[in-house]
Design a protein around this motif. Structure first.
Motif, PDB file in Angstrom:
ATOM      1  N   LEU A 145       0.834  -1.214   0.000  1.00 18.57           N
ATOM      2  CA  LEU A 145       0.000   0.000   0.000  1.00 18.57           C
ATOM      3  C   LEU A 145       0.864   1.256   0.000  1.00 18.57           C
ATOM      4  N   ASP A 147       2.208   4.944  -1.906  1.00 20.65           N
ATOM      5  CA  ASP A 147       1.391   6.087  -2.331  1.00 20.65           C
ATOM      6  C   ASP A 147       0.739   5.894  -3.694  1.00 20.65           C
ATOM      7  N   LEU A 150      -2.171   3.570  -3.389  1.00 25.73           N
ATOM      8  CA  LEU A 150      -3.305   4.229  -2.724  1.00 25.73           C
ATOM      9  C   LEU A 150      -4.021   5.152  -3.700  1.00 25.73           C
ATOM     10  N   LEU A 151      -3.217   5.858  -4.502  1.00 25.30           N
ATOM     11  CA  LEU A 151      -3.792   6.765  -5.486  1.00 25.30           C
ATOM     12  C   LEU A 151      -4.640   5.998  -6.509  1.00 25.30           C
ATOM     13  N   ILE A 153      -6.030   3.117  -6.142  1.00 31.12           N
ATOM     14  CA  ILE A 153      -7.231   2.594  -5.474  1.00 31.12           C
ATOM     15  C   ILE A 153      -8.257   3.719  -5.312  1.00 31.12           C
ATOM     16  N   ALA A 154      -7.764   4.878  -4.867  1.00 31.99           N
ATOM     17  CA  ALA A 154      -8.664   6.000  -4.571  1.00 31.99           C
ATOM     18  C   ALA A 154      -9.475   6.423  -5.792  1.00 31.99           C
ATOM     19  N   PHE A 155      -8.855   6.432  -6.948  1.00 32.39           N
ATOM     20  CA  PHE A 155      -9.549   6.919  -8.134  1.00 32.39           C
ATOM     21  C   PHE A 155     -10.216   5.809  -8.936  1.00 32.39           C
ATOM     22  N   ILE A 179      -9.021  -0.146   3.567  1.00 33.93           N
ATOM     23  CA  ILE A 179      -8.575   1.081   2.886  1.00 33.93           C
ATOM     24  C   ILE A 179      -9.568   1.450   1.776  1.00 33.93           C
ATOM     25  N   LEU A 183     -11.900   4.789   1.466  1.00 37.08           N
ATOM     26  CA  LEU A 183     -11.827   5.709   0.315  1.00 37.08           C
ATOM     27  C   LEU A 183     -13.105   5.678  -0.529  1.00 37.08           C
TER      28      LEU A 183
END
Lengths: 259, 249
Positions: A145, A147, A150-151, A153-155, A179, A183
């Motif tokens: 996980l 950055d 995470l990015l 996954i977030a979008f 996570i 998000l």
């Protein structure tokens, strides 16, 4: 509007790249416009599955992230090299673009040392979706996980977490699921890969679904044939009747239906 | 000589013959002696004689799929081997090997046919004998088919019960029924084997236990969630989603 699908796993070796490439191929075969990005910058492998010639890959995601070129310049269509493989040869006239990472050791270590602007990754992904009028953008993420993962996954509109039936993967998947929920990723799916034949797949599906309270899109069998192929072709197109390929088509169908 | 006559009178197949015919037959049969491991005849060999075991034991053997010896039956004093050749002239369907010192009497097909011409009753006995065996075999084939279906359906309990009740009514003094017991035992072992394998498999399936350490899970989540990058990301994603849903409306 195109959909972003991130393929993630807690650890490496889950078959994440194979699943990313094969899903992208199955969607493209259905006539969709598909982009597939290798953001696993530390150990890239997606280009091999699509038969991209490393010498031809002068520019990669790495050059884009360093601001040396535009994102469109690193989206490759499948060249003549793809024609000769029985699987990906079927993709020759399809709308599929591959955005590879550099396999150059110096490039990899430079990224590891200096990092890169994750916002630039985001801008690039958004731009390539629009420029190529993609129906699907599939992101093969880096394990763990960090950055950029995470990015991604977030979008994402859909997050697919790939896991094997082992304790470390069970634990890591739990964190990834938390996570994704934090998000507000609209759709979360789990895919069990490399399942041993001694397990009752239906029971595994039920057990994993209950554990994470998330749907299991497929339980894919451990497949010697796939290992033997050594990532040299798109297995689901090469051996469409194989149980692994059939199970993977269920995931593709699910993605097509939920669009 | 009298011993041979006495012996022949004990053989069920010959019991319809008058004493004079038995005495005549006693002059025609040929005695043979075998030692342990001697082969009376091989599977596939041509041959038209029938052999009556006077003393000792023989085993009836064939080959299994991998070429190993498969013992079909054991025959002892008073039993007859190779009798099918009297009728059909086909190659031997199985081989016969001595299990120790064995004395047999050979009755050739020619002698048999000659006796038959004087004693038509013998033909009837032979037919009755074959007919009984055929009936017996057919019954067991039918039962075996039904058991196989039950086993294939996973109804092991029924199959085992059937096999056990059949085994209970078999007359162990009759050679054919002893064969039936062997068939039943083979089925019984198969069902037990299949059932045990299935149980072991189920046992292994139960081994998949998914254990998640919830405190480690929270710890790992918090470590990510508390980072400034994650907080930024979360708020910008929320804005993006609001914007997207606004556009859709």
């Amino acid at each position: 509007m195109s959909r972003i699908i991130s393929i993630h796993s807690f650890r490496g070796g889950t078959g994440k790249s194979n699943i990313s490439a094969n899903l992208a191929a199955l969607l493209a075969i259905e006539g969709r416009r598909v982009g597939v990005v290798d953001t696993d910058i530390q150990s890239p492998g997606l280009h091999v599955l699509f038969g991209l010639d490393e010498k031809q890959m002068k520019l990669t995601l790495n050059e884009y992230l360093r601001g040396e070129c535009a994102i469109e310049e690193v989206a490759y269509t499948l060249g003549n090299g793809a024609k000769h493989a029985p699987g990906r040869g079927k993709l020759f006239d399809r709308d599929i673009w591959v955005i590879p990472s550099s396999i150059n050791a110096g490039e990899i270590s430079a990224i590891l040392r200096h990092g890169y602007d994750v916002n630039r990754l985001n801008e690039g992904l958004q731009r390539v979706r629009k420029q190529l009028a993609l129906d699907y953008l599939i992101i093969d993420t880096h394990p763990g996980l960090n950055d950029e993962t995470l990015l991604s996954i977030a979008f994402s509109d859909v997050l697919i977490v790939v896991l094997r039936l082992d304790q470390q993967d069970f634990q890591g998947t739990a964190v990834a699921v938390d996570i994704a929920r934090s998000l507000d990723v609209p759709e979360l799916m789990l895919v069990v890969n490399q399942a041993l034949s001694r397990y009752d797949f239906q029971q595994v599906q039920q057990q994993v679904t209950e554990t994470y309270n998330a749907p299991v899109a497929a339980v894919l069998p451990l497949t010697e044939d796939l290992v033997e192929l050594q990532s040299s072709d798109i297995f689901a197109l090469r051996s469409p009747e194989h149980p692994w390929s059939i199970a993977l088509r269920h995931i593709a169908t699910r993605l097509l239906e939920s669009a | 000589m009298q011993n041979v006559v006495h012996y022949l009178k004990t053989i069920p197949l010959l019991q319809g013959l008058p004493p004079a015919a038995i005495e005549a037959l006693a002059l025609q049969v040929l005695p043979h002696h075998l030692d342990e491991g001697d082969i009376l005849f091989r599977k596939g060999a041509s041959g038209s004689s029938v052999y009556m075991v006077r003393s000792g034991w023989v085993k009836i053997v064939t080959e299994n799929a991998s070429g190993g010896e498969l013992v079909l039956n054991h025959c002892g004093p008073g039993e007859v081997v190779g009798e099918m050749a009297l009728i059909d002239r086909e190659p031997r369907s199985a081989g016969v090997v001595a299990l120790g010192a064995v004395d047999v009497l050979e009755l050739t097909r020619d002698t048999f046919l000659e006796v038959l011409s004087h004693q038509p009753i013998l033909a009837l006995d032979v037919m009755r004998n074959f007919s009984a065996r055929l009936r017996f075999a057919t019954t067991y084939i039918e039962k075996a088919i039904e058991w196989s279906h039950r086993i294939a359906e996973g109804d092991y309990h029924f199959a085992i019960e059937q096999i056990q009740s059949e085994t209970g009514i078999v007359d162990r003094n009759k050679a054919d029924e002893v064969r039936a017991v062997e068939l039943l035992a083979a089925f019984f072992n198969m069902v037990e084997g299949v059932r045990n394998r299935e149980e072991t498999l189920k046992q292994q399936l139960r081994e998949l236990s998914i254990e998640i350490d919830e405190s480690k899970r929270r710890e790992a989540f918090e470590e990510v969630a508390q980072s400034p990058f994650f907080k930024d990301l979360k708020s910008s994603v929320q804005k993006m989603r609001q914007r997207d849903s606004g556009e859709e409306k």
